[in-house]
Design an enzyme around this catalytic site. Structure first.
Site, PDB file in Angstrom:
ATOM      1  CB  SER A  70     -14.258 -97.498  31.112  1.00  0.00           C
ATOM      2  OG  SER A  70     -15.338 -96.594  31.072  1.00  0.00           O
TER       3      SER A  70
ATOM      4  CE1 TYR B  50     -13.676 -96.340  36.576  1.00  0.00           C
ATOM      5  CE2 TYR B  50     -14.475 -95.135  34.658  1.00  0.00           C
ATOM      6  CZ  TYR B  50     -14.403 -96.300  35.407  1.00  0.00           C
ATOM      7  OH  TYR B  50     -15.048 -97.431  34.965  1.00  0.00           O
TER       8      TYR B  50
END
Ligand SMILES: NC(=O)c1ccc[n+]([C@@H]2O[C@H](COP(=O)([O-])OP(=O)(O)OC[C@H]3O[C@@H](n4cnc5c(N)ncnc54)[C@H](O)[C@@H]3O)[C@@H](O)[C@H]2O)c1
Length: 253
Positions: free
Chosen positions: A142, A157
């Site tokens: 990401s 995350y």
């Protein structure tokens, strides 16, 4: 139908979800035989149905890919059905519940699902690629794997997505001499049903998303899937250990 993946077998994890489904459909449209893996059996079955309706070949495998036994079963089932494994898009992942606090239980869960699952996927996928003398793996990271927002709500995350790039580089170096490429993909904010729901309920959020990326708002799942397909394909034959950013210019600001 085109033929970039003719004769090839591809595993896509998280293929019941937005980006994974778009990628699974894309691989199949390019002639690949696709194993659709997801913890959500109904969503995985829907993806398989969509692929078959479009004339492609797919099988489903439901399981929790943070568990070694389920990853092992996924790869075994693929070999049993299709006889080989050429490519994998290790894409399954979760985000935080919005509690805004450092939380050990949540952190461990996210590391398990986002990071350990990818290590397990690589571990079980690689032997079959070694047997074929080639292979290409793409691990989903990401933009949160290359920058951080200092937001405690996404610490786990962001940590998991940074570590995926380290995992990718380690595996890329280890297996380069075996003609197996391992890359990471770093998307910016991408349209999902959840994001649509959030946007629908908040004018502030709608405005923020509209202006998210310098290029244009947010990505469609198909735009991110295209990057994964390219990285898995022979078109990127000299690319390995790379973390490809697809974020409409967000991280260069
Ligand atoms: N949507 C975005 O803005 C965005 C941005 C950057 C990176 N990503 C990453 O892209 C990947 C796909 O996300 P998405 O946006 O399509 O979300 P999504 O929620 O639509 O898809 C994720 C899929 O993973 C599956 N999954 C979750 N835990 C699992 C487990 N333990 N075992 C097997 N499957 C499991 C879910 O059932 C779901 O179908 C994720 O890794 C996410 O972190 C998404």
């Amino acid at each position: 139908m085109s033929n970039l993946f003719d004769g090839k077998v591809v595993i896509v994890t998280g293929a019941g979800g937005s980006i994974g489904r778009a990628a699974a459909l894309g691989f199949a449209a390019e002639g690949g035989r696709v194993t659709v893996a997801d913890i959500n059996a109904d969503a995985a079955a829907e993806t398989v149905e969509l692929i078959r309706k479009a004339g492609g070949q797919a099988m489903m495998c439901a399981g929790d890919l943070s568990l070694a036994k389920d990853v092992s079963s996924l790869v075994d089932a693929t070999i049993k059905q299709f006889g080989q494994l050429d490519c994998a898009f290790n894409n399954a992942g979760i985000t935080h519940p919005e509690d805004g606090e450092w939380n050990e239980t949540v952190f461990r869960k996210i590391i398990d699902v986002n990071l350990t699952s990818q290590m397990l996927c690589i571990k079980y996928e690689i032997p079959h690629m070694l047997a074929r003398g080639c292979g290409s793996i793409v691990n989903m990271s990401s933009t949160m794997g290359i920058i951080s927002q200092g937001d405690p709500a996404v610490t786990g995350y962001s940590t998991s997505k940074h570590a995926i790039i380290g995992l990718t580089r380690s595996a890329a170096l280890q297996y380069a001499k075996h003609n197996i490429r391992v890359n990471a993909l770093c998307p910016g904010v991408t349209r999902t049903p959840m994001l649509d729901a959030v946007a629908a309920s908040s004018e502030v959020m709608r405005e923020r998303l509209k202006n998210y990326a310098p290029l244009r708002g947010i990505a469609e799942p198909e735009e991110i899937a295209e990057a994964a397909i390219w990285l898995c394909s022979d078109k990127s034959s000299f690319v390995t250990g790379h973390a490809l950013v697809a974020d409409g210019g967000f991280t260069i600001q």
